[in-house]
Design a protein around this motif. Structure first.
Motif, PDB file in Angstrom:
ATOM      1  N   ALA A   1       0.510  -1.094  -0.525  1.00  0.00           N
ATOM      2  CA  ALA A   1       0.066  -0.559  -0.008  1.00  0.00           C
ATOM      3  C   ALA A   1       1.030   0.980  -0.411  1.00  0.00           C
ATOM      4  O   ALA A   1       0.834   1.995  -0.994  1.00  0.00           O
ATOM      5  CB  ALA A   1      -0.841  -0.142   1.377  1.00  0.00           C
ATOM      6  N   VAL A   2       1.925   1.123   0.870  1.00  0.00           N
ATOM      7  CA  VAL A   2       2.808   2.564   1.345  1.00  0.00           C
ATOM      8  C   VAL A   2       3.661   2.459  -0.309  1.00  0.00           C
ATOM      9  O   VAL A   2       3.599   3.743  -1.115  1.00  0.00           O
ATOM     10  CB  VAL A   2       3.012   2.744   2.003  1.00  0.00           C
ATOM     11  CG1 VAL A   2       5.219   3.906   1.907  1.00  0.00           C
ATOM     12  CG2 VAL A   2       2.746   2.019   3.265  1.00  0.00           C
ATOM     13  N   ARG A   3       4.074   1.243  -1.015  1.00  0.00           N
ATOM     14  CA  ARG A   3       5.024   1.537  -2.117  1.00  0.00           C
ATOM     15  C   ARG A   3       4.069   2.342  -3.670  1.00  0.00           C
ATOM     16  O   ARG A   3       4.191   2.992  -3.987  1.00  0.00           O
ATOM     17  CB  ARG A   3       5.639   0.633  -2.660  1.00  0.00           C
ATOM     18  CG  ARG A   3       6.723  -0.472  -0.720  1.00  0.00           C
ATOM     19  CD  ARG A   3       8.153   1.256  -1.103  1.00  0.00           C
ATOM     20  NE  ARG A   3       7.538   1.701  -0.130  1.00  0.00           N
ATOM     21  CZ  ARG A   3       8.402   3.055  -0.059  1.00  0.00           C
ATOM     22  NH1 ARG A   3       9.081   3.723  -0.956  1.00  0.00           N
ATOM     23  NH2 ARG A   3       7.675   3.885   1.079  1.00  0.00           N
ATOM     24  N   LEU A   4       2.979   1.285  -3.373  1.00  0.00           N
ATOM     25  CA  LEU A   4       2.406   1.596  -3.783  1.00  0.00           C
ATOM     26  C   LEU A   4       1.559   3.429  -4.222  1.00  0.00           C
ATOM     27  O   LEU A   4       1.098   3.912  -5.524  1.00  0.00           O
ATOM     28  CB  LEU A   4       0.587   1.026  -4.403  1.00  0.00           C
ATOM     29  CG  LEU A   4      -0.254   0.863  -5.527  1.00  0.00           C
ATOM     30  CD1 LEU A   4       0.197   1.050  -7.391  1.00  0.00           C
ATOM     31  CD2 LEU A   4      -1.363   0.519  -5.386  1.00  0.00           C
ATOM     32  N   LYS A   5       0.814   3.987  -3.058  1.00  0.00           N
ATOM     33  CA  LYS A   5       1.020   5.533  -2.800  1.00  0.00           C
ATOM     34  C   LYS A   5       2.144   6.494  -3.329  1.00  0.00           C
ATOM     35  O   LYS A   5       2.391   7.266  -4.513  1.00  0.00           O
ATOM     36  CB  LYS A   5       0.270   5.385  -1.239  1.00  0.00           C
ATOM     37  CG  LYS A   5       0.552   7.026  -1.210  1.00  0.00           C
ATOM     38  CD  LYS A   5       0.389   7.123   0.712  1.00  0.00           C
ATOM     39  CE  LYS A   5      -0.088   8.842   0.290  1.00  0.00           C
ATOM     40  NZ  LYS A   5      -0.126   9.220   2.014  1.00  0.00           N
ATOM     41  N   CYS A   6       3.620   5.425  -3.174  1.00  0.00           N
ATOM     42  CA  CYS A   6       3.897   7.161  -3.456  1.00  0.00           C
ATOM     43  C   CYS A   6       4.970   6.600  -4.841  1.00  0.00           C
ATOM     44  O   CYS A   6       5.314   7.541  -5.186  1.00  0.00           O
ATOM     45  CB  CYS A   6       5.516   5.792  -2.466  1.00  0.00           C
ATOM     46  SG  CYS A   6       5.404   6.308  -1.002  1.00  0.00           S
ATOM     47  N   LEU A   7       4.500   5.398  -5.912  1.00  0.00           N
ATOM     48  CA  LEU A   7       3.921   5.436  -6.659  1.00  0.00           C
ATOM     49  C   LEU A   7       3.573   6.224  -7.561  1.00  0.00           C
ATOM     50  O   LEU A   7       3.298   6.725  -8.823  1.00  0.00           O
ATOM     51  CB  LEU A   7       4.765   3.816  -7.213  1.00  0.00           C
ATOM     52  CG  LEU A   7       4.771   3.846  -8.861  1.00  0.00           C
ATOM     53  CD1 LEU A   7       6.413   4.433  -9.313  1.00  0.00           C
ATOM     54  CD2 LEU A   7       4.972   1.615  -9.303  1.00  0.00           C
ATOM     55  N   ILE A   8       2.238   6.555  -7.216  1.00  0.00           N
ATOM     56  CA  ILE A   8       0.610   6.430  -7.946  1.00  0.00           C
ATOM     57  C   ILE A   8       1.891   8.099  -7.697  1.00  0.00           C
ATOM     58  O   ILE A   8       0.909   9.012  -8.574  1.00  0.00           O
ATOM     59  CB  ILE A   8      -0.553   6.618  -7.238  1.00  0.00           C
ATOM     60  CG1 ILE A   8      -0.215   4.999  -7.720  1.00  0.00           C
ATOM     61  CG2 ILE A   8      -1.103   7.069  -8.226  1.00  0.00           C
ATOM     62  CD1 ILE A   8      -1.849   4.104  -7.684  1.00  0.00           C
ATOM     63  N   TYR A   9       1.870   8.947  -6.305  1.00  0.00           N
ATOM     64  CA  TYR A   9       2.022  10.007  -6.521  1.00  0.00           C
ATOM     65  C   TYR A   9       3.366  10.140  -7.577  1.00  0.00           C
ATOM     66  O   TYR A   9       2.841  11.510  -8.727  1.00  0.00           O
ATOM     67  CB  TYR A   9       2.897  10.542  -4.800  1.00  0.00           C
ATOM     68  CG  TYR A   9       2.938  11.450  -4.772  1.00  0.00           C
ATOM     69  CD1 TYR A   9       2.034  12.925  -4.652  1.00  0.00           C
ATOM     70  CD2 TYR A   9       4.684  12.194  -4.584  1.00  0.00           C
ATOM     71  CE1 TYR A   9       2.661  13.768  -4.435  1.00  0.00           C
ATOM     72  CE2 TYR A   9       4.750  13.410  -4.287  1.00  0.00           C
ATOM     73  CZ  TYR A   9       4.087  14.387  -4.043  1.00  0.00           C
ATOM     74  OH  TYR A   9       3.879  15.772  -4.159  1.00  0.00           O
ATOM     75  N   ASP A  10       4.197  10.012  -7.358  1.00  0.00           N
ATOM     76  CA  ASP A  10       5.487  10.037  -8.723  1.00  0.00           C
ATOM     77  C   ASP A  10       4.862  10.209 -10.300  1.00  0.00           C
ATOM     78  O   ASP A  10       4.967  11.237 -10.319  1.00  0.00           O
ATOM     79  CB  ASP A  10       6.089   9.162  -8.835  1.00  0.00           C
ATOM     80  CG  ASP A  10       7.551   9.477  -7.493  1.00  0.00           C
ATOM     81  OD1 ASP A  10       7.069  10.140  -7.293  1.00  0.00           O
ATOM     82  OD2 ASP A  10       8.195   8.323  -7.027  1.00  0.00           O
ATOM     83  N   MET A  11       3.905   8.760 -10.541  1.00  0.00           N
ATOM     84  CA  MET A  11       3.384   8.983 -12.546  1.00  0.00           C
ATOM     85  C   MET A  11       2.117  10.225 -11.457  1.00  0.00           C
ATOM     86  O   MET A  11       1.978  10.884 -13.249  1.00  0.00           O
ATOM     87  CB  MET A  11       1.956   7.680 -11.834  1.00  0.00           C
ATOM     88  CG  MET A  11       4.060   6.726 -12.298  1.00  0.00           C
ATOM     89  SD  MET A  11       2.468   5.028 -12.048  1.00  0.00           S
ATOM     90  CE  MET A  11       1.484   5.133 -13.071  1.00  0.00           C
ATOM     91  N   THR A  12       1.869  10.691 -11.229  1.00  0.00           N
ATOM     92  CA  THR A  12       0.905  11.940 -11.261  1.00  0.00           C
ATOM     93  C   THR A  12       1.432  13.636 -11.094  1.00  0.00           C
ATOM     94  O   THR A  12       1.087  14.000 -11.253  1.00  0.00           O
ATOM     95  CB  THR A  12      -0.154  11.848 -10.266  1.00  0.00           C
ATOM     96  OG1 THR A  12       0.570  11.719  -8.942  1.00  0.00           O
ATOM     97  CG2 THR A  12      -0.922  10.639 -11.054  1.00  0.00           C
ATOM     98  N   LYS A  13       2.528  13.056 -11.025  1.00  0.00           N
ATOM     99  CA  LYS A  13       3.633  14.478 -11.505  1.00  0.00           C
ATOM    100  C   LYS A  13       3.384  15.206 -12.182  1.00  0.00           C
ATOM    101  O   LYS A  13       3.549  14.302 -13.256  1.00  0.00           O
ATOM    102  CB  LYS A  13       5.189  14.527 -10.356  1.00  0.00           C
ATOM    103  CG  LYS A  13       5.142  14.516  -8.542  1.00  0.00           C
ATOM    104  CD  LYS A  13       6.641  14.460  -8.768  1.00  0.00           C
ATOM    105  CE  LYS A  13       6.431  14.126  -6.855  1.00  0.00           C
ATOM    106  NZ  LYS A  13       7.852  14.170  -6.804  1.00  0.00           N
ATOM    107  N   GLY A  14       3.884  16.375 -12.686  1.00  0.00           N
ATOM    108  CA  GLY A  14       3.933  17.483 -14.298  1.00  0.00           C
ATOM    109  C   GLY A  14       4.809  16.549 -14.637  1.00  0.00           C
ATOM    110  O   GLY A  14       5.769  16.136 -15.729  1.00  0.00           O
ATOM    111  N   ASN A  15       6.261  15.997 -14.030  1.00  0.00           N
ATOM    112  CA  ASN A  15       7.390  15.214 -14.889  1.00  0.00           C
ATOM    113  C   ASN A  15       6.969  14.709 -15.978  1.00  0.00           C
ATOM    114  O   ASN A  15       6.177  13.916 -15.039  1.00  0.00           O
ATOM    115  CB  ASN A  15       8.448  14.537 -13.734  1.00  0.00           C
ATOM    116  CG  ASN A  15       9.682  14.391 -14.458  1.00  0.00           C
ATOM    117  OD1 ASN A  15      10.052  14.558 -15.548  1.00  0.00           O
ATOM    118  ND2 ASN A  15      10.460  14.759 -13.336  1.00  0.00           N
ATOM    119  N   MET A  16       7.632  14.836 -17.057  1.00  0.00           N
ATOM    120  CA  MET A  16       7.241  14.097 -17.860  1.00  0.00           C
ATOM    121  C   MET A  16       8.424  12.504 -17.953  1.00  0.00           C
ATOM    122  O   MET A  16       8.401  11.589 -19.022  1.00  0.00           O
ATOM    123  CB  MET A  16       7.781  14.196 -19.530  1.00  0.00           C
ATOM    124  CG  MET A  16       6.519  15.805 -19.090  1.00  0.00           C
ATOM    125  SD  MET A  16       4.908  14.795 -19.831  1.00  0.00           S
ATOM    126  CE  MET A  16       4.790  13.745 -20.743  1.00  0.00           C
TER     127      MET A  16
END
Length: 310
Positions: free
Chosen positions: A45-60
């Motif tokens: 759960a924690v790792r998935l949250k962190c990854l999804i947070y990164d994936m929804t940033k503006g960085n391409m």
């Protein structure tokens, strides 16, 4: 959208993660997962949250899924050093969430389907009913089965089969039974797994993949699989993701088609992401020559919002 780095055998993991990232019900809840708890820094759960947070940033630039894969490895006790089927990856993540507590458990239950299985002895007519849960609906491909998903779902009303070599505890004889399965409750999100792999012999070398055409709609009504199809519950779902596979049963590559909150379709192929169309998604209905064109394996539908129901 941001892509995900593939370290050699991650394409099925990357495809499933893209699907989960654009599951709005999951995305809304996973923000509430406590990622500051020192007792659980490496839970799925924690790792998935962190990854999804990164994936929804503006960085391409593509994101690194390694931390999530490490958490998945800890959960199942085996490494992901070879390519796994997409449904195996999906179940690993969802079951890890469901086995957790609090918000994580709620996320894991988003796909829960409650079924009632009725077993009737064909000799004494005794009926026994049991309730069970699953997080996928398996769709079979066969010569005598519909090749359109909505037609297949309508046929589900006759989802009854018989089997022999059953010992009835009521009439105490070896007999045949009739098994009927009906859905009691539908979840917010439905995962459908298209069974494209079958064993045509007795050996593992006889396992083959079929690229036979199987069509699926953008809008699907699931009332036909319900135990009470006329009950006043929402049964209309909208397609928002497709996991596709190209290649053979033994080797190949997974990609994901996902629809974002603005109804724009994207093709996510590991670190590469591009805008695509509904026509591109429909190309996964069937395979081309040598199965090199991707065919749909998993479909994700979420319940239509109240104002969208027709």
């Amino acid at each position: 959208m941001r892509g995900l780095i593939n370290y050699g055998a991650y394409c099925s993991i990357n495809s499933v993660v893209q699907v989960l990232c654009w599951t709005r019900e999951l995305r809304d809840l996973i923000r509430l997962v406590d990622d500051q708890d020192p007792r659980s820094p490496n839970t799925v759960a924690v790792r998935l949250k962190c990854l999804i947070y990164d994936m929804t940033k503006g960085n391409m630039s593509p994101c690194d899924p390694s931390s999530l894969v490490y958490a998945m490895t800890l959960y199942r006790g085996a490494p992901f050093d070879v390519q796994e089927d997409s449904d195996v990856v999906f179940k690993c993540i969802i079951n890890a969430l469901a086995d957790d507590c609090g918000i994580s458990k709620r996320i894991g239950s988003l796909w829960d389907i409650e079924n009632e299985d009725r077993v009737r002895c064909l000799r004494c007519n005794t009926v026994q009913s049991t309730l069970n849960k699953s997080n996928t609906i398996t769709v079979l491909i066969g010569d005598n089965l519909p090749t359109e998903l909505q037609d297949y779902i309508k046929l589900y009303t006759d989802n009854t089969f018989t089997t022999c070599d059953y010992h009835c505890t009521q009439c105490h004889t070896g007999t045949q039974i009739e098994i009927t399965s009906k859905v009691v409750t539908l979840p917010q999100v439905v995962c459908m797994r298209i069974e494209r792999v079958r064993n045509i012999g007795r050996d593992t070398t006889d396992i083959v993949k079929t690229g036979t055409r199987f069509a699926f709609p953008e809008t699907l009504d699931l009332k036909y699989i319900m135990k009470e199809p006329e009950a006043p519950v929402a049964t209309v779902y909208t397609l928002y993701a497709v996991v596709a596979h190209r290649g053979t049963h033994y080797c190949g590559h997974y990609t994901a088609y996902v629809r974002d909150d603005n109804d724009i379709w994207y093709l996510a192929d590991d670190s590469h992401v591009r805008v695509c169309s509904w026509e591109d998604v429909k190309s996964t209905y069937e395979a081309g020559s040598m199965l090199y064109d991707g065919v749909a394996y998993m479909l994700m539908y979420h319940k239509q919002l109240p104002h969208c129901v027709t």
